[in-house]
Enzyme design. Structure first.
Site, PDB file in Angstrom:
ATOM      1  N   GLU A   1       0.810  -1.207   0.072  1.00 23.54           N
ATOM      2  CA  GLU A   1       0.129   0.098  -0.202  1.00 23.54           C
ATOM      3  C   GLU A   1       0.810   1.209   0.177  1.00 23.54           C
ATOM      4  OE1 GLU A   1      -2.580  -0.339   3.282  1.00 23.54           O
ATOM      5  OE2 GLU A   1      -3.779  -2.224   2.418  1.00 23.54           O
TER       6      GLU A   1
ATOM      7  N   GLU B   1      -5.248  -8.577   0.841  1.00 17.86           N
ATOM      8  CA  GLU B   1      -6.112  -8.259   2.222  1.00 17.86           C
ATOM      9  C   GLU B   1      -7.574  -7.916   1.979  1.00 17.86           C
ATOM     10  OE1 GLU B   1      -4.443  -4.965   4.578  1.00 17.86           O
ATOM     11  OE2 GLU B   1      -2.295  -5.485   4.063  1.00 17.86           O
TER      12      GLU B   1
HETATM   13  O1  IFM Z   1      -4.146  -2.812   9.351  1.00 16.58           O
HETATM   14  C1  IFM Z   1      -4.061  -2.437   8.131  1.00 16.58           C
HETATM   15  C2  IFM Z   1      -2.886  -2.906   7.210  1.00 16.58           C
HETATM   16  O2  IFM Z   1      -1.721  -2.675   8.056  1.00 16.58           O
HETATM   17  C3  IFM Z   1      -2.776  -2.456   5.966  1.00 16.58           C
HETATM   18  N1  IFM Z   1      -4.133  -2.597   5.183  1.00 16.58           N
HETATM   19  C4  IFM Z   1      -5.300  -2.140   5.792  1.00 16.58           C
HETATM   20  C5  IFM Z   1      -5.295  -2.695   7.044  1.00 16.58           C
HETATM   21  C6  IFM Z   1      -6.449  -2.353   8.125  1.00 16.58           C
HETATM   22  O3  IFM Z   1      -6.498  -0.918   8.245  1.00 16.58           O
END
Ligand code: IFM
Length: 479
Positions: free
Chosen positions: A164, A342
């Site tokens: 990210e 994710e």
């Molecule tokens: O916890 C975070 C993660 O570190 C990166 N993506 C989003 C998640 C939830 O906010």
């Protein structure tokens, strides 16, 4: 969900700073998050990842827990300051050994290790030299990446450069919500370029030294929805999409920044940068949580939230996953295989009588998996799904207030308790696999000729190997 296929990889994800703790153990250097969390008012209750889930010490039990869930894959990140405390120069043997043990421990239990090199914990020593605002950091990152690929690449199922980068650039340097806490839009734009450059330099270094595993990058992505059909809302939604999604996808796949992102200051791009950034990827990781609702007309219209919102206040909008992925397939030619690296929700979970009844999370995951199966049916090459997160952990500026885990963590005792969603995820994966195996068997017997059954197990009845998402060495040089 059977449509996701038999070789689909089912996993969970975490990141180093959010779970490891042990920030001053075995030679780890300080990171920007250690510094940031110490500054008054930066995080809820001033909380930091100093202890988190104590995973650095409890990793073997955590791996056993992952195995108990019947998962194929585990996505984790490597703490740069643990393996190279100053971010340049000497490597820390004890830090490298930790990840060696983790990777081997996963493999011993048949779990494919998917690693990420940078999940926001920049060594403080590099921040002191300007951090991601300094072009040199990109070159230091490539050295670090290459060292990890040489050390672990023979055993990793995949290696991603960044997690990210939008968050690092915008939340860290424009909005100041994340470390290092800057509020300078021009710096943020330059940081985004240095992150992408560091990705390109790392890819080039790792390819040159013959990295043995598939290489890629992980982006957080959301489609944008205009609140109304007005020209103002539609234009704003397009601009937002250009800032959030295309700002990273266009350089990676088209070799240029979008000109319609409404960015006042474009970064300095030197000759050759884009060629590095655009080098072929073996996979693309997509992190999806919600959509971006864009309302510019007055009065502003709130998002419908027809399926509710999570404890982060994010709209639950599973269709957005299908819309996003199908959109990417149409917008970019030659996309590599995609992993949902994710997806998950924070929920106001409570532990009562040894149980966490988190039906909302079960519904969230089920609906997103259905959307994913629809995307796959529409031709998106998706190879795996990682729930965020394995267990409750340090949610950055929100401290420990937000619980994303399939597993509840009591931070006072470090007791782990499987939530209802963990049981559901395990059972769902088993059912999908079983159904897939039965379908394969039916196909095989349809095609079988007499005699085929003599001589032992067919491919369909043989013990299933952990699914890898089907990335082969041939695809490791995609493009
Ligand atoms: O916890 C975070 C993660 O570190 C990166 N993506 C989003 C998640 C939830 O906010």
């Amino acid at each position: 969900m059977r449509l996701l296929g038999r070789d689909f990889a089912w996993g969970v994800a975490t990141s180093a700073y959010q779970i490891e703790g042990a920030v001053d153990v075995d030679g780890r250097g300080p990171s920007i998050w250690d510094t940031f969390a110490r500054q008054p008012g930066r995080t809820v209750n001033g909380e930091s990842g100093a202890v988190a889930c104590d995973h650095y010490r409890r990793w073997a039990d955590d791996v056993a827990m992952i195995a108990g869930l019947g998962l194929d894959a585990y996505r984790f990140s490597i703490a740069w300051p643990r393996v190279q405390p100053q971010g340049r120069g000497a490597f820390n043997v004890k830090g490298l050994d930790f990840y060696d043990r983790l990777v081997d421990g996963l493999l011993e239990r048949g779990i494919a290790p998917h690693a990420t090199l940078y999940h926001w914990d920049l060594p403080q020593a590099l921040q002191d030299l300007g951090g991601w605002g300094n072009r040199d950091t990109a070159f230091h990152f490539a050295t670090y990446a290459d060292a990890i690929a040489r050390r672990l690449g023979d055993r990793l199922a995949s290696l991603a450069t960044h997690n990210e980068p939008w968050c690092t650039a915008v939340l860290g340097h424009e909005i100041g919500k994340f470390a290092p806490g800057d509020r300078e839009p021009q710096l943020a734009a330059q940081v985004s370029h240095h992150l992408l450059l560091s990705h390109g330099l790392a890819m080039s270094a790792m390819r040159a030294s013959g990295a043995a595993c598939p290489l890629g990058i992980v982006l957080n992505q959301s489609g944008t929805t205009p609140a109304t059909d007005s020209a103002a809302d539609r234009a704003a939604a397009a601009t937002e999409y250009a800032r959030f999604v295309r700002w990273y996808m266009d350089p990676l796949f088209l070799g240029r920044y979008p000109v319609d992102a409404g960015i006042a200051h474009y970064p300095e791009v030197r000759d050759g940068d884009m060629a590095l950034i655009q080098a072929p990827l073996d996979f693309l990781g997509v992190n999806f949580y919600t959509r971006i609702w864009v309302s510019r007309d007055r009065p502003e219209r709130p998002a419908p939230m027809a399926l509710g919102q999570t404890d982060m206040g994010w709209e639950v909008y599973p269709d957005g996953l299908r819309e996003l992925l199908v959109g990417l397939k149409d917008q970019y030619r030659d996309l590599p295989p995609i992993f949902i690296t994710e997806n998950g929700m924070a929920n106001a979970d409570t532990l009562a009588d040894g149980r966490v009844a988190d039906q909302a999370r079960i519904d969230y995951v089920r609906r997103h998996l259905e959307a994913l199966a629809q995307a796959k049916a529409a031709g998106v090459d998706v190879r795996g799904y990682f729930y965020w997160s394995l267990m409750d952990n340090y949610e950055w500026d929100s401290g420990y207030a937000k619980r994303f885990g399939l597993v509840h963590v009591d931070y006072a005792t470090q007791q782990r308790t499987l939530k209802d969603s963990a049981h559901w995820y395990r059972d769902t994966i088993a059912a999908v696999r079983h159904e897939g195996a039965r379908a394969d068997q039916a196909d095989a017997s349809d095609q079988a000729v007499p005699g085929d059954r003599v001589g032992g197990a067919s491919a369909a009845t043989a013990a299933p190997a952990a699914a890898t998402g089907g990335m082969t060495p041939a695809e490791a040089h995609h493009g």
